[in-house]
Structure formats: structure tokens, C-alpha cells
Design an enzyme around this catalytic site. Structure first.
Site, PDB file in Angstrom:
ATOM      1  N   TYR A  55       0.828  -1.202   0.000  1.00  0.00           N
ATOM      2  CA  TYR A  55       0.000   0.000   0.000  1.00  0.00           C
ATOM      3  C   TYR A  55       0.874   1.268   0.000  1.00  0.00           C
ATOM      4  O   TYR A  55       1.887   1.331   0.695  1.00  0.00           O
ATOM      5  CB  TYR A  55      -0.929   0.028   1.204  1.00  0.00           C
ATOM      6  CG  TYR A  55      -2.070  -0.963   1.147  1.00  0.00           C
ATOM      7  CD1 TYR A  55      -2.397  -1.634  -0.018  1.00  0.00           C
ATOM      8  CD2 TYR A  55      -2.840  -1.233   2.276  1.00  0.00           C
ATOM      9  CE1 TYR A  55      -3.451  -2.542  -0.072  1.00  0.00           C
ATOM     10  CE2 TYR A  55      -3.897  -2.143   2.235  1.00  0.00           C
ATOM     11  CZ  TYR A  55      -4.182  -2.791   1.063  1.00  0.00           C
ATOM     12  OH  TYR A  55      -5.224  -3.694   1.019  1.00  0.00           O
ATOM     13  N   THR A 263     -12.068   5.449   3.452  1.00  0.00           N
ATOM     14  CA  THR A 263     -12.136   6.880   3.187  1.00  0.00           C
ATOM     15  C   THR A 263     -11.064   7.654   3.948  1.00  0.00           C
ATOM     16  O   THR A 263     -10.663   7.270   5.047  1.00  0.00           O
ATOM     17  CB  THR A 263     -13.523   7.437   3.557  1.00  0.00           C
ATOM     18  OG1 THR A 263     -13.536   8.842   3.305  1.00  0.00           O
ATOM     19  CG2 THR A 263     -13.840   7.202   5.024  1.00  0.00           C
ATOM     20  N   ASN A 264     -10.604   8.757   3.363  1.00  0.00           N
ATOM     21  CA  ASN A 264      -9.665   9.648   4.034  1.00  0.00           C
ATOM     22  C   ASN A 264     -10.366  10.848   4.669  1.00  0.00           C
ATOM     23  O   ASN A 264      -9.725  11.668   5.318  1.00  0.00           O
ATOM     24  CB  ASN A 264      -8.603  10.153   3.046  1.00  0.00           C
ATOM     25  CG  ASN A 264      -7.391   9.244   3.001  1.00  0.00           C
ATOM     26  OD1 ASN A 264      -6.926   8.757   4.031  1.00  0.00           O
ATOM     27  ND2 ASN A 264      -6.874   9.004   1.815  1.00  0.00           N
ATOM     28  N   ARG A 268     -16.542  11.530   6.921  1.00  0.00           N
ATOM     29  CA  ARG A 268     -17.077  10.227   6.530  1.00  0.00           C
ATOM     30  C   ARG A 268     -16.677   9.145   7.518  1.00  0.00           C
ATOM     31  O   ARG A 268     -17.454   8.226   7.782  1.00  0.00           O
ATOM     32  CB  ARG A 268     -16.606   9.878   5.122  1.00  0.00           C
ATOM     33  CG  ARG A 268     -17.231  10.744   4.040  1.00  0.00           C
ATOM     34  CD  ARG A 268     -16.732  10.381   2.669  1.00  0.00           C
ATOM     35  NE  ARG A 268     -17.309  11.248   1.646  1.00  0.00           N
ATOM     36  CZ  ARG A 268     -16.944  11.242   0.370  1.00  0.00           C
ATOM     37  NH1 ARG A 268     -15.996  10.400  -0.044  1.00  0.00           N
ATOM     38  NH2 ARG A 268     -17.503  12.063  -0.483  1.00  0.00           N
TER      39      ARG A 268
END
Length: 298
Positions: A55, A263-264, A268
Site C-alpha cells: 500500500y 475513506t480519508n 465520513r
């Protein structure tokens, strides 16, 4: 209190997992912001973090290590999942001629040592083989995974993107159980619900972890306008948004699917836990399923 799933006698994880595959893609990324994201997850009972060596071009594990370095107390409040086995010609493998898989004992052991060092931890809660390796020698790979659990460096092991026959092959060479398979499941990628992938896990009481629960963003594409419209309507009715309804659809499945949310956005992240407040009846579940596949069930 968020539901949890027990994967091994010494390991249970939250029913929603926070995925770090996009952590270093955030243009505002700093260790302090990453820490804020993790703390926002913890406030909702989301304690499990999903990593992989690859990643961020092999940079995400170090980014998490920066968080643990600045706030070491956080390590005691989270479960860290990471993966190994993919060699891509970027980052520390920039000299590789081609992208390939390596599930040899030597590579797995080296990868684990690197992951421990980069993440500033002395154990990994859950180690997954990232992809099925067509060149895998199960008599080499299996004992290596067993030894990592025995050593205490890894609490439990599993796989990602494996088909049932791949899992059976590896399991036959192991004494430790494979405790999960991380596969793609979403409203726009629901094939695993009917092709035997999920049934294989469900029959063995092995929880499935679902990557890309929003279909990699395809839920919001024009071709899925009817599906998105219905998700938005349900979201409005429940005081939430379309994404939360999509997570609730996965959570409602009797297999106990574990969505991985990546999500970043802090806003959210703070809303993720709302998915547990949504009761989805069978008819609504099939309504969304039919909209996702583009046709009613036979």
C-alpha cells in the site's frame, strides 16, 4: 458498542475495519492527521486497521509506524492486519523487472520483519497472503506461516483474493487455521455471493473481509444511477448517506461479512458506525441486490 468477530482464540476484530490503502494518498497526510483518523475510528468501536506492505507504493506501513511512534499507546487499542506476497517494481522493489508474487518462506519471513520494523510494533495481529500465487509451494509456505504464529510474531494468518481451491491447497500443508479470506464484495461486485466463494467460507464459519465495499467508487457511476438513487433515498430516510446504506447491506448478510472502509475524509469516518443502526429487511436487501446486478433474481 460495535459488534466484533472472533477469528482465533487470541484475536477478535471489529465488524467494520478501517482500511489504510489510501492513507498516504491524502494530500494533507501527516502523522497527526492519520492519528486523528484512527482515533475517530476508535471512538466508534472500529479497532481494526487493514494494511499491506504494498500500500502506498510500500510506504503505508511506515506511515502507520509514524503514528505509533508519536502515540505508542494507540498500539494497545487496535488490531493490525497486514499482507505480503506482491512484488511490484516500485518503492523498495523498484529494481524488479516485472510484477510477480512471492509466497516463499524466505520472502514471507523477510516481509514480516520489515513490516514489524516499519510499523514500530513487535507483533502483527493478522497476516494475510495478498494474492494466490500460481508458483506457490504449499509445503514451503504453510510451515512458514505456522512458524510465525508459533513464534508470536503473528497472532493469526489468513489469505486475500483466494479461491476455495487455493485455500484448500494451502490449508492442507498447515497446522494453523486460515482465519479469513479478504475478497471483493459490494453491490456492484457481488459475484462471490453466488459463485461459491462466500459459501465455502460460511460453511466453515470463516468470516469474509470485504474490500472495496463501495465497488471502488462504481456505485457513483452514471451506469448505476438507479442503484445510487435508491441508496440515497434510503440514506435520507435513515438520516445518513448512500455509502452508509451500502455498508449496511453488507453487514445484513448472515455470513457476517466484515467491510473494510477506506475513506480519508474525517467526516465520513465519523459516520461509518451509523451503518449498525440500520435494519435492512429481506425485501430491501434483494431490491438493492437486483439494482446492483442490473436485473431481478431468476
Amino acid at each position: 458498542m460495535m459488534d466484533r468477530r472472533q477469528l482465533a482464540p487470541n484475536l477478535d476484530i471489529s465488524r467494520i475495519v478501517y482500511g489504510l490503502w489510501r492513507l498516504t494518498e491524502d494530500p494533507n497526510h501527516t502523522p497527526a492527521l492519520a492519528q486523528a483518523k484512527i482515533e475517530s475510528c476508535l471512538a466508534q468501536g472500529i479497532t481494526t486497521l487493514d494494511q499491506a506492505d504494498i500500500y502506498g507504493g510500500y510506504a503505508s506501513e511506515a506511515a502507520l509506524g509514524d503514528v505509533f511512534g508519536a502515540a505508542p499507546e494507540l498500539r494497545d487499542h487496535v488490531e493490525v492486519v497486514t499482507k505480503c506476497g506482491i512484488i511490484a517494481p516500485v518503492g523498495r522493489y523498484a529494481d524488479a523487472r516485472v510484477k510477480y508474487y512471492d509466497t516463499s518462506a524466505a520472502h514471507i519471513n523477510q516481509s514480516v520483519e520489515t513490516s514489524l520494523r516499519l510499523m514500530k510494533t513487535d507483533y502483527i495481529d493478522l497476516l494475510l497472503l495478498h494474492r494466490p500465487d500460481p508458483f506457490m509451494d504449499p509445503e514451503d509456505t504453510g510451515p512458514a506461516l505456522d512458524a510465525l504464529v508459533t513464534s508470536g510474531k503473528v497472532k493469526a494468518v489468513g489469505v486475500s483474493n483466494f479461491k476455495p481451491h487455493d485455500m484448500a491447497l494451502l490449508s492442507a500443508a498447515m497446522s494453523q487455521p486460515l482465519v479469513t479470506n479478504q475478497i471483493e464484495i459490494s453491490l456492484t461486485a457481488s459475484e462471490s455471493l453466488t459463485n461459491g466463494d462466500l459459501a465455502y467460507l460460511q460453511a466453515r464459519n470463516i468470516p469474509a473481509m470485504a474490500w472495496s465495499p463501495l465497488g471502488g467508487g462504481t456505485l457513483f457511476n452514471p451506469e448505476n444511477a438507479d442503484l445510487l438513487s435508491r441508496l440515497q433515498a434510503l440514506g435520507t430516510a435513515h438520516g445518513t448517506d448512500a455509502a452508509t446504506i451500502a455498508y449496511a447491506w453488507l453487514l445484513a448478510h448472515p455470513a457476517g461479512i466484515i467491510p473494510i472502509v477506506g475513506t480519508n475524509s474525517l467526516d465520513r469516518i465519523k459516520a461509518i458506525g451509523a451503518a449498525f443502526n440500520i435494519h435492512m429487511d429481506r425485501e430491501t436487501w434483494f431490491e438493492l441486490y437486483s439494482l446492483g446486478t442490473g436485473h431481478e433474481v431468476p
